[in-house]
Write an enzyme that holds these catalytic residues in place. Sequence first.
Site: not given
Length: 593
Positions: A503, A295
């Site tokens: 999700y 990241e």
Amino acid sequence: MDQQVPREISRVFPKHRQDVLRWDGWGYKDSKFVYKNGAISFVGDRYPISGSRLDNFRDWITDMFNLDPALMNSAATPPTEFPKPLRNENFLTGLKEAGVEFSEDGMDRMMRCHGQTLTDIESLRKHKYKRLPDVVIWPNCHEQVVKTVEVAAFYNIALIPVGGNTSVSLASTTPLIYDRTIGCLDMTQMNRMLWLSEKNLTACFETGIAGQDIERELGKHGFMLGHEPDSYEFSTLGGWIATRASGMKKNRYGNIEDIVVRIKMVTGKGVLEKQCTAPRVSVGPDFNHVIFGSEGTLGVATEAVVKIRRIPDVIHYESLVFGSLETGVRFLREVAEKRLQPASIRLMDNTQFKCGVLLDPKGSFFTGFYEFVKRFYLTTICGFEIDRIAVATLLFEGDAKSVAYHEEQIIRIAKKYGGVGGGEKNGKKGYMLTFVVAYIRDFAWDLNIVGESFETSVAWDKCLLLCTNVRACIEREVAKREIRYFVVSTRVTQSYDDGACVYFYLLFKHLDVPEDSLKLFMEIEEIAREEILACGGTLSHHHGVGKLRSKWYPACVSEVGVGLYGAIKNELDPKNIFAAGNLVRPEDLKARL
């Protein structure tokens, strides 16, 4: 290598991306949902839904959220004034001497200060961003990145690598550093395919290239990559590596760690790269996996060798209808157990299924009759309750014979669980709808509806429990806050031998909420995340940790794991040049450096 290729400029990202992309939300400037003259439609010509009049969608919004679409928020206006940059003249001089382009323009800086969370969008629209990068830097090759990092290290500049700024974890949101100049290292002008090997089925790309440009360039030579996250139009190869990304077609082509063979990364102490490209090596720990998911905190990837495939002869969509989410999940489990997943297989709950239907354009006279017949068939002949059915969308890729055989096997399993065919058209529509979901989020905000998604992965034996408990948790928290008009939905996406990605979506009307609606949403999402972890779910399947979820990171990897990350950070970036602030909170990291 077989073939050197011409160095072409990316079609997606110009240096001044505000010329093409929205400054205050998702996607292209010329593509969006609009409400005009009593009708909702999608303008632009980039998507299948473009130009459609969506009366069913309008009526659903009116009924579900008890609001009038005409009462929209006025359009946000771009800022004309920006915070002055914290300049470091020596650093800028060093960039000039190295021939590296940069900009201190306010709009250039603002376009790269954010990702795509609701927090980011609100900050942009209300001109309340807490920190902008001080300078945007556009390297055009690996050597320029090396030089930029060297100069930054010498003058104590914080560098934040960005690609398409599509993060939904605050990973690309500018960190709150006020005592150092922040340089945004925009990699998108490093967007070329450097070589392609037909014999080895590999290709080398600069990491700033966007997903759709990768496919466009490979397609010229009869190949494809097959990595399609929902953000694939705008997210980049470097971003996929940095977040350990997954795509909708991972069953056939793999997740990003399965696709990438070799990475070149510039760190605070030099270049990290394996010295050969081979199918597999046994030379200690694989340092590629130090880079995957880092990241932007350990360095910046500049080039990557990836596996490629020939474009398949057949691309076939299909859909299946099940009596409930529960039976649909059991179907997915057996398909996974027998390793029969097609390129993509995703299961939508009843709410998402209905939303997909609502985005069908208002059709001809026969449309109503056709819908009546479908309802009669599902509820009377199949015995399904229309308010419980779930729909799976499938995508098959390969040669005609193998696709036909594959589909036949899956249909046989579906019948065991009461599944019936929903047709190719619905399968394709369900797949393509993915690319306009983020546009819906922004349109909903204009309509005074706050909404967002969050994901996890979970083992099969906990999948249904997690879906049930997290949904109940969200509904309970919404009720506590006396929010009357809301929608909660679930989707089971990427599946594996041992589990799946799940999700969750939450939307609610915020006109009736006396408090800060965004704050309320974040509170509910945080409580839902706690429930996800309690039910055996992961912190993230593919969105990453960023700053949004960093408080849970130590519990997920252990204190020893945090210490190991800190040791790697200290070795590769001892001066904390890559100070994005992701994964480990800055105050925790400081104690380890």
